[in-house]
Structures are given as structure tokens and as C-alpha cells.
Design a protein around this motif. Structure first.
Motif, mmCIF file in Angstrom:
data_model
loop_
_atom_site.group_PDB
_atom_site.id
_atom_site.type_symbol
_atom_site.label_atom_id
_atom_site.label_comp_id
_atom_site.label_asym_id
_atom_site.label_seq_id
_atom_site.Cartn_x
_atom_site.Cartn_y
_atom_site.Cartn_z
ATOM 1 N N HIS A 142 43.507 79.411 18.850
ATOM 2 C CA HIS A 142 42.528 79.114 19.900
ATOM 3 C C HIS A 142 41.509 78.056 19.468
ATOM 4 O O HIS A 142 40.916 77.396 20.327
ATOM 5 C CB HIS A 142 41.808 80.393 20.317
ATOM 6 C CG HIS A 142 42.688 81.369 21.035
ATOM 7 N ND1 HIS A 142 43.116 81.177 22.329
ATOM 8 C CD2 HIS A 142 43.243 82.540 20.622
ATOM 9 C CE1 HIS A 142 43.886 82.187 22.703
ATOM 10 N NE2 HIS A 142 43.978 83.036 21.678
ATOM 11 N N ASN A 143 41.329 77.894 18.162
ATOM 12 C CA ASN A 143 40.276 76.997 17.683
ATOM 13 C C ASN A 143 40.790 75.758 16.962
ATOM 14 O O ASN A 143 39.973 74.946 16.508
ATOM 15 C CB ASN A 143 39.347 77.768 16.725
ATOM 16 C CG ASN A 143 38.700 78.961 17.389
ATOM 17 O OD1 ASN A 143 38.350 78.922 18.563
ATOM 18 N ND2 ASN A 143 38.545 80.046 16.642
ATOM 19 N N GLN A 144 42.091 75.594 16.856
ATOM 20 C CA GLN A 144 42.631 74.476 16.082
ATOM 21 C C GLN A 144 42.198 73.130 16.668
ATOM 22 O O GLN A 144 42.074 72.971 17.882
ATOM 23 C CB GLN A 144 44.150 74.567 16.015
ATOM 24 C CG GLN A 144 44.859 74.464 17.355
ATOM 25 C CD GLN A 144 46.353 74.720 17.222
ATOM 26 O OE1 GLN A 144 46.980 74.282 16.270
ATOM 27 N NE2 GLN A 144 46.925 75.426 18.185
ATOM 28 N N THR A 145 41.965 72.179 15.783
ATOM 29 C CA THR A 145 41.526 70.848 16.195
ATOM 30 C C THR A 145 42.735 69.941 16.419
ATOM 31 O O THR A 145 43.853 70.242 15.985
ATOM 32 C CB THR A 145 40.628 70.234 15.120
ATOM 33 O OG1 THR A 145 41.407 70.016 13.924
ATOM 34 C CG2 THR A 145 39.458 71.151 14.805
ATOM 35 N N TYR A 146 42.491 68.827 17.082
ATOM 36 C CA TYR A 146 43.568 67.852 17.278
ATOM 37 C C TYR A 146 44.045 67.308 15.937
ATOM 38 O O TYR A 146 45.228 67.035 15.744
ATOM 39 C CB TYR A 146 43.086 66.714 18.175
ATOM 40 C CG TYR A 146 42.908 67.117 19.615
ATOM 41 C CD1 TYR A 146 44.015 67.441 20.400
ATOM 42 C CD2 TYR A 146 41.648 67.186 20.205
ATOM 43 C CE1 TYR A 146 43.869 67.825 21.722
ATOM 44 C CE2 TYR A 146 41.487 67.567 21.528
ATOM 45 C CZ TYR A 146 42.598 67.893 22.281
ATOM 46 O OH TYR A 146 42.450 68.281 23.591
ATOM 47 N N ALA A 147 43.131 67.163 14.986
ATOM 48 C CA ALA A 147 43.503 66.668 13.660
ATOM 49 C C ALA A 147 44.433 67.651 12.962
ATOM 50 O O ALA A 147 45.404 67.245 12.299
ATOM 51 C CB ALA A 147 42.255 66.436 12.820
ATOM 52 N N GLN A 148 44.172 68.944 13.110
ATOM 53 C CA GLN A 148 45.036 69.949 12.497
ATOM 54 C C GLN A 148 46.421 69.949 13.140
ATOM 55 O O GLN A 148 47.439 70.063 12.455
ATOM 56 C CB GLN A 148 44.396 71.328 12.628
ATOM 57 C CG GLN A 148 43.188 71.522 11.732
ATOM 58 C CD GLN A 148 42.470 72.828 11.989
ATOM 59 O OE1 GLN A 148 42.395 73.303 13.137
ATOM 60 N NE2 GLN A 148 41.925 73.427 10.940
#
Length: 355
Positions: A142-148
Motif C-alpha cells: 500500500h505504501n510502495q513508491t514509484y522508485a521501489q
């Protein structure tokens, strides 16, 4: 002239590095009985499959659980028998509770949930490290970033082609990432925290099935390395007591609320208690007696259940490490399990309507 020497040195350094890395890769590839290329089973790959739930509907199947579900249920066999390609969200070494809650509370999914139950994990306290570990995977989705996300997709081609990247969040003794290698050399027998060395004995395919290494069935001495680790803690499993009873009761109440929510919107849920051998099962039976825990849970939530002690097809296979199935047995087991669920009307299939 100085510039020429710098360029030459750079080229030599690059070539030398390439040769050393190639040699390192070839060395580990020469051990196919121990290492296979594949995607690392981490929260990034899990999240990729969790995203499929957003588009899943009433005809779909989601499989959750812990390592036994990872090893024992093969999604390609499930699809072959049932005609539905299930979404597998089991997590090795972690309870399925946080995943169950996430699916019920954060999606509109109303298809079929198949939940593998390893009692010690399934009924673990919400404050336990294992529960919190599973919750961290859910939170990452739910919290993952686009970079990840980008980093994960860029790393997949490398993971698929380089054995030297073999690693895991559980930090098995024979992982090949730099952190694991350094830890192995500095504390060769302390990777598991109990003075033993737990080897990884399976690898992940693209559908998140865990395939047991053939070495486990072909080399008894290797399988013994795994069971020796289990033997180091199994005799110290405590017995059922008032504190355990209270914790289990709280967990059952919590599960009941979530499961009722899921059933009320038309979802179907089936529980599967996979086999464990006597050496593993007896200590945990003392901790969590079936009649006081699992049977009470199933009666409370009023859901279909398949317990290995009740079905011949579920207990006919010998488990090399006392807890997980060899790959060929897992294929047979999955086929039998799906056919039985169709026969009982818990899955839609030829001649059956899901209840």
C-alpha cells in the motif's frame, strides 16, 4: 599520454571485473543441485502478485498461507484441473492473517479464498514478530513508491539470469548476496540464531510456487541438515496452557469478524490443514491441540475444512523435512485437493456448483 594511461587502466579494470564476475557466476552455476536462477521471494515480488487482486472477481481464487502452502499447492496444476489461474499470496515463514485482513478490508474481492493453516503461525499473536513481518509486506504494497516499483522491475531480468543474486528475506545459510556471504564467513554456524545453519531447500517460480530442491529427496544427508535444525527447537515447544488458550480465543474472535465480513459480501473461504510428519506434528499438537484449537476455530467460523488427518490423499506423501512436500508429490496433492473441492461443491467445476 597521462589520459591514455587512465583510459587503459579503466578498460583493464572493467575487463578484469567482468571476468571475475563471470567466474563467480559460473562457479555457482556449477552447483545446480543447490542453486537455481529465479525471482527473489520478497515483498516487492509479493506486491506484484497482490496487485492482481484489484482486478479479481467472483470466479477467481486466491491462495494464502505460509510455507507449506507455498510448497504444497502448485498453481499450474490448479489451473490445469480447475481452469482458473489462482493468485498465490502465501508468505514463507509468516502467518496469513494480515493478508486475509487486507483482502477483506481493502478490496471488493468476493471469489474463493483458500487458506493454508500451519497452526503455530496461523494462531500466533498479532504482536508476534512473525505476524508483524507479514503485516510489513501488506504495508509495503500500500505504501510502495514509484522508485521501489521501478527498481523491482529493473532487477527482475538480472534475478532471472544471475545465480549470484540468490537471496531471501529469511536469510538462509546458503544465500549468495554479499551480506549473507560475509555473515557466513564471520559466524559460520549462527545464521539462524540457534547455533544451527538452516539451508534454503527450495526455489521460487514465476507464480510464487516454492519448488523443493531434488537434493532433499536424492541426498538424505542434506535433508538431515534441515531436520537437525527443526530438532534443535521442537523438543522445547511448550504445552497448551491458560495463556495460550486466551491468545487463541482472541485470534479466533478476530478471525470470525473478518470471515463474516467476507462471507456477507458473497465470498467463499476454504481452510486447508496440510500434513506435517509425527516428528513435527506431535510437539505442536501438545501446544495447540486440534480439538481445542483448529476444530473449535472451524466450528466457530463455519467454513469448509480439509484436515490431513481426515483424508487419505492428504497424508499419503512422505515429507522430506517433516513439514513440506517434494515437488512431484505437490503436483499430485494439488490435483487431488482441487478435485475433492470440486466434488464437494466448494469450487466451480465440471458437474459442480460452488456453494
Amino acid at each position: 599520454m597521462k589520459s591514455f594511461r587512465l583510459k587503459t587502466s579503466l578498460i583493464i579494470a572493467i575487463l578484469a571485473s567482468a571476468v571475475m564476475l563471470a567466474g563467480w557466476e559460473m562457479y555457482w552455476r556449477s552447483k545446480p543441485d543447490m542453486y537455481r536462477v529465479g525471482i527473489e521471494d520478497d515483498r516487492y515480488f509479493w506486491s506484484e502478485h497482490r496487485a492482481r487482486v484489484e482486478e479479481a472477481g467472483q470466479e477467481d481464487v486466491i491462495i494464502i498461507g505460509s510455507s507449506r502452502t507455498g510448497f504444497n499447492i502448485m498453481t499450474h496444476t490448479w489451473k490445469e484441473v480447475h481452469g482458473v489461474d489462482p493468485i498465490k499470496l502465501a508468505i514463507d515463514g509468516k502467518p496469513p492473517g494480515p493478508v486475509l485482513e487486507d483482502i477483506v478490508m481493502n478490496t471488493d474481492f468476493n471469489g474463493t479464498l483458500v487458506v493454508g493453516v500451519a497452526p503455530a503461525l496461523f494462531f500466533s499473536s498479532r504482536t508476534s514478530p512473525r505476524w508483524q513481518g507479514a503485516q510489513s509486506w501488506v504495508d509495503h504494497y500500500h505504501n510502495q513508491t514509484y522508485a521501489q516499483r521501478l527498481g523491482h522491475y529493473l532487477s527482475k531480468p538480472l534475478q532471472r539470469n544471475l545465480v549470484m543474486l540468490t537471496s531471501s528475506e529469511l536469510e538462509f545459510y546458503n544465500d549468495l548476496d554479499l551480506k549473507s556471504l560475509l555473515a557466513r564467513f564471520s559466524t559460520p554456524d549462527a545464521r539462524t540464531g540457534n547455533g544451527m545453519s538452516l539451508y534454503k531447500f527450495g526455489y521460487l517460480d514465476e507464480q510464487r510456487n516454492i519448488i523443493m530442491l531434488d537434493k532433499m529427496t536424492e541426498e538424505p544427508e542434506f535433508a538431515k541438515r534441515i531436520t537437525d535444525v527443526w530438532s534443535s527447537f521442537l523438543p522445547y515447544i511448550p504445552e497448551y496452557n491458560e495463556d495460550v488458550a486466551l491468545s487463541v480465543s482472541e485470534q479466533i474472535d478476530s478471525y470470525q469478524t473478518i470471515i463474516e465480513e467476507f462471507k456477507n459480501r458473497g465470498g467463499r473461504i476454504v481452510f486447508v490443514r496440510h500434513k506435517s510428519e509425527k516428528q513435527w506434528n506431535d510437539p505442536f499438537q501438545d501446544l495447540l491441540p486440534r480439538e481445542l484449537v483448529y476444530d473449535k476455530f472451524i466450528q466457530t467460523v463455519d467454513c469448509p475444512s480439509y484436515h490431513f488427518e481426515d483424508y487419505a490423499f492428504m497424508k499419503k506423501h512422505t515429507l522430506p523435512d517433516w513439514s513440506h512436500m517434494a515437488s512431484n508429490d505437490a503436483v499430485s496433492y494439488t490435483r487431488d485437493l482441487v478435485n475433492k473441492m470440486i466434488e464437494d461443491g466448494h469450487l466451480k467445476g465440471p458437474g459442480a456448483t460452488a456453494k
